[in-house]
Design a protein around this motif. Sequence first.
Motif, mmCIF file in Angstrom:
data_model
loop_
_atom_site.group_PDB
_atom_site.id
_atom_site.type_symbol
_atom_site.label_atom_id
_atom_site.label_comp_id
_atom_site.label_asym_id
_atom_site.label_seq_id
_atom_site.Cartn_x
_atom_site.Cartn_y
_atom_site.Cartn_z
ATOM 1 N N ASN A 212 0.678 -1.281 0.118
ATOM 2 C CA ASN A 212 0.031 -0.090 -0.104
ATOM 3 C C ASN A 212 0.737 1.149 0.107
ATOM 4 N N THR A 213 1.889 1.194 -0.635
ATOM 5 C CA THR A 213 2.822 2.417 -0.756
ATOM 6 C C THR A 213 3.023 2.906 -2.315
ATOM 7 N N THR A 214 3.122 4.055 -2.473
ATOM 8 C CA THR A 214 3.372 4.479 -3.880
ATOM 9 C C THR A 214 4.725 5.246 -4.109
ATOM 10 N N THR A 215 5.406 5.339 -2.863
ATOM 11 C CA THR A 215 6.845 5.759 -2.829
ATOM 12 C C THR A 215 7.843 4.772 -3.385
ATOM 13 N N ALA A 216 8.964 5.235 -3.811
ATOM 14 C CA ALA A 216 9.949 4.438 -4.233
ATOM 15 C C ALA A 216 10.645 3.585 -3.161
ATOM 16 N N THR A 217 10.607 4.175 -1.982
ATOM 17 C CA THR A 217 11.415 3.677 -0.878
ATOM 18 C C THR A 217 10.451 2.833 0.055
ATOM 19 N N VAL A 218 10.609 1.719 0.410
ATOM 20 C CA VAL A 218 9.670 0.903 1.292
ATOM 21 C C VAL A 218 10.354 0.909 2.612
ATOM 22 N N SER A 219 9.744 1.132 3.587
ATOM 23 C CA SER A 219 10.408 0.881 5.021
ATOM 24 C C SER A 219 10.393 -0.451 5.460
ATOM 25 N N LEU A 220 11.343 -0.940 6.353
ATOM 26 C CA LEU A 220 11.325 -2.225 6.733
ATOM 27 C C LEU A 220 10.113 -2.605 7.637
ATOM 28 N N TYR A 221 9.233 -1.497 8.102
ATOM 29 C CA TYR A 221 8.409 -1.576 9.032
ATOM 30 C C TYR A 221 7.012 -1.220 8.236
ATOM 31 N N THR A 222 6.884 -1.067 6.997
ATOM 32 C CA THR A 222 5.613 -0.747 6.414
ATOM 33 C C THR A 222 4.750 -2.047 6.587
ATOM 34 N N MET A 223 3.286 -1.568 6.939
ATOM 35 C CA MET A 223 2.220 -2.345 7.283
ATOM 36 C C MET A 223 1.951 -3.042 5.978
ATOM 37 N N CYS A 224 2.011 -4.382 5.837
ATOM 38 C CA CYS A 224 1.438 -5.113 4.535
ATOM 39 C C CYS A 224 0.227 -6.131 4.940
ATOM 40 N N GLY A 225 -0.618 -5.811 4.284
ATOM 41 C CA GLY A 225 -2.013 -6.495 4.658
ATOM 42 C C GLY A 225 -1.926 -7.865 4.019
ATOM 43 N N PRO A 226 -2.685 -9.091 4.679
ATOM 44 C CA PRO A 226 -3.552 -8.786 5.830
ATOM 45 C C PRO A 226 -2.442 -9.100 6.990
ATOM 46 N N LEU A 227 -2.784 -8.031 7.885
ATOM 47 C CA LEU A 227 -2.211 -7.999 9.231
ATOM 48 C C LEU A 227 -2.072 -9.045 10.254
ATOM 49 N N LEU A 228 -1.315 -9.457 10.968
ATOM 50 C CA LEU A 228 -1.710 -10.132 12.028
ATOM 51 C C LEU A 228 -2.458 -9.497 13.381
ATOM 52 N N VAL A 229 -3.658 -9.910 13.478
ATOM 53 C CA VAL A 229 -4.392 -9.130 14.057
ATOM 54 C C VAL A 229 -5.426 -10.177 15.030
ATOM 55 N N ALA A 230 -5.886 -9.641 16.337
ATOM 56 C CA ALA A 230 -6.836 -10.208 17.036
ATOM 57 C C ALA A 230 -7.495 -9.120 17.591
ATOM 58 N N GLY A 231 -8.911 -9.358 18.050
ATOM 59 C CA GLY A 231 -9.661 -8.434 18.671
ATOM 60 C C GLY A 231 -10.179 -7.374 17.762
ATOM 61 N N HIS A 232 -10.094 -7.573 16.590
ATOM 62 C CA HIS A 232 -10.585 -6.441 15.526
ATOM 63 C C HIS A 232 -12.200 -6.752 15.296
ATOM 64 N N THR A 233 -12.736 -6.060 14.371
ATOM 65 C CA THR A 233 -14.007 -6.261 13.862
ATOM 66 C C THR A 233 -14.061 -6.405 12.501
ATOM 67 N N ALA A 234 -14.973 -7.364 12.008
ATOM 68 C CA ALA A 234 -15.054 -7.270 10.345
ATOM 69 C C ALA A 234 -16.572 -6.857 9.988
ATOM 70 N N THR A 235 -16.875 -6.089 9.028
ATOM 71 C CA THR A 235 -18.263 -5.478 8.702
ATOM 72 C C THR A 235 -18.579 -5.814 7.254
ATOM 73 N N LEU A 236 -19.478 -6.250 6.876
ATOM 74 C CA LEU A 236 -19.984 -6.144 5.443
ATOM 75 C C LEU A 236 -20.459 -4.782 5.012
ATOM 76 N N VAL A 237 -19.844 -4.312 3.815
ATOM 77 C CA VAL A 237 -20.246 -2.919 3.473
ATOM 78 C C VAL A 237 -21.195 -3.268 2.094
ATOM 79 N N PRO A 238 -22.220 -2.735 2.073
ATOM 80 C CA PRO A 238 -23.033 -2.755 0.553
ATOM 81 C C PRO A 238 -22.184 -1.925 -0.481
ATOM 82 N N GLY A 239 -22.478 -2.398 -1.659
ATOM 83 C CA GLY A 239 -22.074 -1.692 -3.008
ATOM 84 C C GLY A 239 -22.305 -0.330 -2.844
ATOM 85 N N PHE A 240 -21.576 0.613 -3.698
ATOM 86 C CA PHE A 240 -22.037 1.874 -4.058
ATOM 87 C C PHE A 240 -23.253 2.042 -4.821
#
Length: 1415
Positions: A479-507
Amino acid sequence: MYIDLPKSICYKKKKSSNDQWPDLQLQQNTKSKVKCSQSRISTITKTIETLNVIRDRSIFIPAKTAKPLRLPLIRSFSNCNILFATITSLSPAHNFTIFNAKYRRKCLWLIIILIFYACMTKIHRVDAYNCTLQGNHCQNEGQCQKDGQCLCADGWQGSECQFCGGKVRLYHPSGTIHDGQGNYSVSVKCSWLIDARNSHLNSLRTPTIRINLREFATECGWDHLYIYDGDSVDSPLLAVFSGLMYRDKFAIRRVPQVIARSGTALLHFFSDDAYNMSGFNLSYKMDGCPTTTEDLDCSGHGRCSDGDCICDNLYKGEACDIAVCPNDCSEEKDQGLCKEDEERCICNEGFGGNDCGQLKALGVWSAIYPTQSPSPPGTASHGAAVWRDTLHIIGGESYGRGEFMTTYDFNGNVWETLHIDGGSSIPAKRYGASTVMYGDKIFMYGGVVVGRGISNELWAFDVSAKTWENITVKSDSCNTTTATVSLYTMCGPLLVAGHTATLVPGFGEKNNYQYMIAIFGHSPQYGYLNTVQEFNFGTREWKIVETRGFVVKGGFGHSAAFDYLTEKVYVYGGIISESESSQVLSSKLYAYEPSTRIWTLLSAAPSARLLHTANFINHGLMMIFGGNTHNDTSQSYGAKCYSQDLLVYDVYCDSWHAQEMPGHLQMDLARFGHSAVVFEDSLYIYGGFNGQLLNDMLRFAPGYCSYYTKQEKCTNGRPGVKCIWDVQKMRCIPITQVQRSAIFGREQYDFVVCPSKSRLTMTSELLNDVLRCQELSNCQSCLSNSYACTYCGNGVCTRERCRETTSITTLFYDANNQQQQKHHQPQNQQFVPAAVPPSANVKHLENCLKTEDFMIITVCEQLHSCHACLANMACNWDTEHNRCRPYISNGGHLNRTHDDHICQQPCATLITCHNCTEYDCIWCQNEQRCVDRNAYTPSFPYGQCREWTTHTAKCRSAPSTSSPSSSFSPLNTIGRSSSAQSSAQCGYYNSCTQCLDDPACGWCDDGSNTGLGKCIAGGALSPYDTSECQLKHWFFTSCPRCNCNGHSHCTDYINCEQPCSNLTTGTHCEKCSKGYWGDPINGGHCQKCECNQQGENCHPDTGKCFCSTKGIVGDHCEKCDTQNHYNGDPIKSSCYYELTIDYQFTFNLSKKEDRHFTKINFRNSPQKPEIDADFTITCSVPAKMDISVKRAGFPEKLLFVGINCSTFRHRFPKTEYQFGHSPEDNSSITTFYVFVHDFRPPIWIQIAFSQYPKLNLQQFFITFSTCFLLLLLMAAVLWKIKQKYDMFRRRQRLFVEMEQMASRPFSQVIVEIENRDNIDLKHTMEGVTQLTKKRKKDCPSPIALEPCSGNRAAVLSLLVRLPTGGLQHAPAGQSAGLAVASALVTLGNPRRPSIEHTKEPKSKRKQSQHPDSCT
């Protein structure tokens, strides 16, 4: 110097009727989780020494105390606990406002001394409890010994046997278990084994054990009581109790009981190093049937048969506590009828609920009891999804019980276990994952996988085919458009717990679900997440989206629900990071609009919570139920571990409302970690946790709006439906019957949506909005909320209009805005703080600058981990202060092009205790898992961590040899079995007592009758590995009676044969002999103390020598204490204190570290060759002294040997000894050595060498007379100078007065002069006196009073009649015979008049018109 007592509490424990259980008392703390224990009494003693508490309890506080000194909590276990004071320095000008009088200040010091005396007495009592002085009293069946110490029974510890500790086995058919009288201590580990097998040896049936909680109050989420159905910690876990559950009439549970059916039950209690509360009191009964009342079996509605209840008619349930027809179905109110054959109530029209006691119009709550199949084992933090008429429960924390998937048929009221086809892959068990239903598939993302840690897997379950698929997603290059990518840049899907997931209708079409959004959560690498992740079901693309609007702060355990009325996702609550090492519950409510990806802050809820549920049964009204609302121990009554609150949020009115739950429901309502789904316009709540994992179900059917006939009741009624008032038709209707444009349009006069507010309420809300706006410091947050704020630029947000701006600043703002719109390269943009003028009046989000520096500051400052900080290219991690700050380069804010810092390894990747604690993380002993300091609650929400530590000294395994800088592992490995973990930890313990403190360990004796053995894992019945230890040598709750640690044998199987061998001593050969050190426990060795012949003893554990001569230091007494002026060579001779000539020295050897000294040496070299040397010494206790002398070029010679140094004086004449320095090498010619020995501290020694010349009387008197005459001369000169100065001051004051009189201003005054036509001339002679007296009585009125500067003097002007010489008119040339007279007067108390007036009554006195203060 004063003593401040901040919130000092002296709280007393009260006993109930059974004289065993104390009431709950709360201990206040100031924002940090620090607590003192009895083990810190030694620290307290050292603190008292620093306060110079000398003998006889005389208290001397140093006047130069630079920093505060805090005494920890002193525990007194008889009546009172005292939280002591903070002693700080104070300037002399600072006084107590209460004590102004002198005698009050004396009283204050007296009170302070009394407080110190009481506290010192309390410390002494706690430090040395003597049971013989307390009537041979020891608590909890302890025995008072002759030496005054208590011999505690099994399971108890402490000076009075007041704390639980270790393990104890209980055989009695019934009894009570408690943690001790008063508050429990810190760092406590107590275990109780209830064994019912001995009383049922001849029975084929396994006995049951019923455990009832009477009182329970511990620190929520940190101090737990574990109950296992078996004899070890690997047995099935029945309950994990924590928090305030029962006290007096307060209870969160309806059935406070636990049933163990294995014949044994193991109870284990653990408390950490923080808060301590009143603890618990429970009872147990073998073969007792389930019941809600301790005194009655089967709740009084059945009979007990072999541990099971046979219920009476019209009652059911395990404890016969569920009435088939509760409250007789409200038959007396004609609301229902009991149908006994169907075992339920038949309600009349308009009524509902289990007892027909609720109006359907207001919504009906009811408990659902399965009829054809039992409910599955309880779970928490599971996934729930509805497909057609079936509820799917997926995963969840079940303490190792239950299946991965179960289903519930809403129509058939039946539970079933879902069996997966063997050909498909099956995901591992997990909890804390999110689930959504899309089409005929259930998508499950993330969660905590048992044995592996937090996952980022995305699984899909095909409901029709009953197969699982592991989805491979398409990521978008981090999810980056820059030429340089950090070692710590978030790359999905992330390791995660205790989150929520929601269905979103189309536009486009509303019912076409196109993508899923995952909001927030906790990551093992990035900590608490603020991110929003999107997954497209069609393309399977996964990305972390960039959001706008309010700068949100995400967390763990929040809720998220989509509302079709506003087409937004409403996110509420959760636990968030407050700093790098602390966490806090959140009460904030955010609205997220998926179409624009904009966050908005709404009104905060009345309370904070996590692991709750939120649902929209109908549009516009969100219902929140349950959760964990505990935030602080001192607020346990208001914030509970397990909540049964029902909150309702009105979306349109942006208002919160609390609704009461019906009291007749025959189920436990308080819980967290449950699930809630909507089926056929009804809300179903399942499972959760309230100390036990729940498997019950609760249903809410919403009411209807037509019940309300008045506008006020309509807008205030919220029966699960958002009701509005139709003004034209004069009726109450649901909001779904009105078009959305009519509600959110400009003209809304046809409907009343929100209740009316009073003027006071609106004023209060406006003032609160003003304060909330002022707290916001960036443009997007300022404009993305419900407070109607205006952004003025430069970080200023206001509720009102901004100040007017000049045309120049407006042009500057427009130019910057246009320039930033032209350039689209983030790496080349520079944030200019002055881009938005102070009076920009920005009111719309689209007008905010995208690259505002205040926005960057807000975003960076809320990131509390290094990885999360460096994942944002606009932020940089400050390693010195452990804070995230905006990245600054060349004086401005820029996006980073590289990583300037390397973050330390995430806590979740550290796999050893030593590495974990060295990195300031929390290590869970039994889970063998490392977590962040601010992530304990998200990591172990259900008490999975039985014991944790942050200290390396408490680690139970050897340090890891792996490098701490290894690469980050996606899944932290915690996959060893429980028994393997227990075995690894048990081997750490070297003694039986330490071994039995751990509930997972037992002691295996080697059978040699010497006490040797080893600690291994196992239960009460046997070790896990029976080949490692025979059953006859296995000890689980008590140690072998023979314990000689392998250094002796027991002649009678109890007492060790003396003397002990291998250089050991003690009753159990547990100590090294005098002069030796080591650890002789369990076969350990002792070795000789190496002290260089300067000491005989050393520390028994470390071998550090206790040097016998003061001034000799070092682990082996090998060097002198040169910092304190001791010099010499201890290897060849000794160390000596260098005495300075003509000074007296006092040595006080009364400290604790001085108790080993028996010698002290001094030396002195007289410097004056022509003066005799006098030597004096005084010793406070008997001691011997030797004196020797060493002359240059001669050997040392003894002068005195073995003399008493109590009081000794001697003169060394210059005729016998040559003093001074050698002219050749400037060395001392003669040196005296003084050896003081054979004493026992405490002792003080005064010693001095002096060389004073004889007094010359002639020279003394000459000097004295000269000085006296000079003093008199100086006094005379000073007196003359003073006279001259006084005369100069008087002249100066006269000049000032004359200048003041001459420079007074002029003004016109109109004066009325009395007209005297005739003057009686006869008064000219004899009437002069009377006229004078009259004038003296009548004070003239001034025509002007001009105050001088300072208001202490003034110029008084009077109108004076000139003499006329007896004529009627003034002589020619005089203006009416008048003149203005002025005088300088003082303002203040009038002087005493020189002429005494005759006294007259006050009523007859005439009052003058000029001020009385003029003289």
